[in-house]
Design a protein around this motif. Structure first.
Motif, PDB file in Angstrom:
ATOM      1  N   UNK A  97      26.905  20.358   5.588  1.00  0.00           N
ATOM      2  CA  UNK A  97      28.175  20.072   4.909  1.00  0.00           C
ATOM      3  C   UNK A  97      29.395  20.675   5.601  1.00  0.00           C
ATOM      4  N   UNK A  98      29.204  21.272   6.776  1.00  0.00           N
ATOM      5  CA  UNK A  98      30.305  21.914   7.497  1.00  0.00           C
ATOM      6  C   UNK A  98      30.235  21.535   8.968  1.00  0.00           C
ATOM      7  N   UNK A  99      31.305  20.976   9.482  1.00  0.00           N
ATOM      8  CA  UNK A  99      31.355  20.619  10.899  1.00  0.00           C
ATOM      9  C   UNK A  99      31.530  21.883  11.736  1.00  0.00           C
ATOM     10  N   UNK A 100      30.697  22.032  12.757  1.00  0.00           N
ATOM     11  CA  UNK A 100      30.728  23.197  13.651  1.00  0.00           C
ATOM     12  C   UNK A 100      30.579  24.499  12.875  1.00  0.00           C
ATOM     13  N   UNK A 102      24.203   8.365   6.403  1.00  0.00           N
ATOM     14  CA  UNK A 102      23.745   9.756   6.464  1.00  0.00           C
ATOM     15  C   UNK A 102      24.900  10.747   6.399  1.00  0.00           C
ATOM     16  N   UNK A 103      26.109  10.287   6.711  1.00  0.00           N
ATOM     17  CA  UNK A 103      27.285  11.156   6.692  1.00  0.00           C
ATOM     18  C   UNK A 103      28.363  10.553   5.809  1.00  0.00           C
ATOM     19  N   UNK A 104      29.142  11.398   5.143  1.00  0.00           N
ATOM     20  CA  UNK A 104      30.209  10.937   4.268  1.00  0.00           C
ATOM     21  C   UNK A 104      31.303  10.240   5.065  1.00  0.00           C
ATOM     22  N   UNK A 105      31.867   9.201   4.467  1.00  0.00           N
ATOM     23  CA  UNK A 105      32.995   8.484   5.066  1.00  0.00           C
ATOM     24  C   UNK A 105      34.298   8.767   4.329  1.00  0.00           C
ATOM     25  N   UNK A 106      34.253   9.588   3.291  1.00  0.00           N
ATOM     26  CA  UNK A 106      35.426   9.830   2.445  1.00  0.00           C
ATOM     27  C   UNK A 106      36.296  10.946   3.030  1.00  0.00           C
ATOM     28  N   UNK A 153      28.405  15.901   6.125  1.00  0.00           N
ATOM     29  CA  UNK A 153      29.461  15.481   7.043  1.00  0.00           C
ATOM     30  C   UNK A 153      28.972  15.634   8.473  1.00  0.00           C
ATOM     31  N   UNK A 154      29.594  14.881   9.359  1.00  0.00           N
ATOM     32  CA  UNK A 154      29.190  14.883  10.754  1.00  0.00           C
ATOM     33  C   UNK A 154      30.430  14.861  11.635  1.00  0.00           C
TER      34      UNK A 154
END
Length: 263
Positions: A149-152, A216-220, A233-234
């Motif tokens: 749920x967290x990028x990087x 697989x990843x949120x688009x919102x 998220x991705x």
């Protein structure tokens, strides 16, 4: 740009910024009052600020209405000046390039600042009242900041200040692009409400897609723009959507401006 600045409705700009700041600081005061009676050993600005908070309704609301806050101050200005004839008069006195820079320069700048400024104020407020402790993936496991749920996420635990700063920077870019997109659409419609409605439907539609787990990843944007989201998220998805928004915005502005100048 000075002429366009004088055309802005300063009361509406202050009202929009006040709404955004009210949500951000409301989250701060509620969270600080809740933390008042607790041991702050496990708390730091980077575990409590609005961008990382997935439990406060004010934090959720802020990122949900973020697109509207970004476009309200300047998004409809061009449409208004097209309708009342001011833009036609301005073309007789100023170069087209200068007019272009004025409208879309202010739209970009204010659209980004209105939504990113309150986030920065929120983070700075936490830095003033909480110990500047670096988050730990074991001690702070309760906030559930993980790779999904967290990028990087590695940067978050290694350099949390820079990770938060990058999150605020991305919000600025999205707010700026959305504001310019709505202004660009003014070349094609006399009803700005249509664009606002499209933004609402896009946000709701993306959240519905997340609910059914079709991807697989949120688009919102409500999830992608948060430092830590309520959904998967991705980073690749965020980059693709940001570049897509940039291309669409630039295309709409270029086509609209050419249509108006050549008319």
């Amino acid at each position: 740009m000075g002429i366009i600045w004088r055309r802005l409705n300063r009361r509406w700009l202050l009202l929009t910024f006040g709404m955004a700041l009210g949500l951000a600081m409301g989250q701060f005061f509620l969270k600080v009052s809740y933390l008042g009676g607790r041991n702050l050993f496990f708390s730091s600005p980077y575990t409590e600020w609005i961008g990382i908070d997935n439990f406060s309704s004010l934090a959720v609301t802020y990122y949900l209405v973020l697109p509207f806050l970004a476009v309200l101050p300047v998004g409809s200005l061009l449409q208004r000046d097209l309708n009342n004839g001011f833009l036609q008069q301005l073309r007789m006195k100023r170069p087209v390039a200068a007019i272009f820079k004025g409208y879309f320069g202010w739209s970009f700048l204010l659209g980004g600042l209105v939504v990113s400024g309150p986030l920065l104020v929120n983070l700075m407020a936490y830095l003033l009242v909480l110990p500047n402790l670096q988050p730990d993936n074991l001690l702070n496991s309760n906030i559930l900041v993980i790779r999904d749920n967290t990028i990087n996420v590695a940067l978050y635990y290694a350099h949390p200040f820079w990770h938060a700063g990058m999150s605020i920077g991305v919000v600025f870019i999205w707010g700026a692009l959305l504001s310019c997109l709505v202004m660009g659409v003014s070349f094609f419609t006399t009803k700005p409400f249509v664009t606002f409605s499209a933004l609402a439907l896009s946000q709701v539609g993306a959240l519905v897609i997340d609910y059914f787990h079709w991807f697989s990843s949120s688009l919102a944007p409500a999830n992608l723009l948060k430092e830590s989201a309520n959904a998967n998220v991705n980073g690749g998805t965020a980059v693709v959507l940001t570049m897509g928004l940039f291309v669409v915005t630039l295309g709409v502005i270029a086509l609209g401006w050419r249509r108006y100048v050549d008319a």
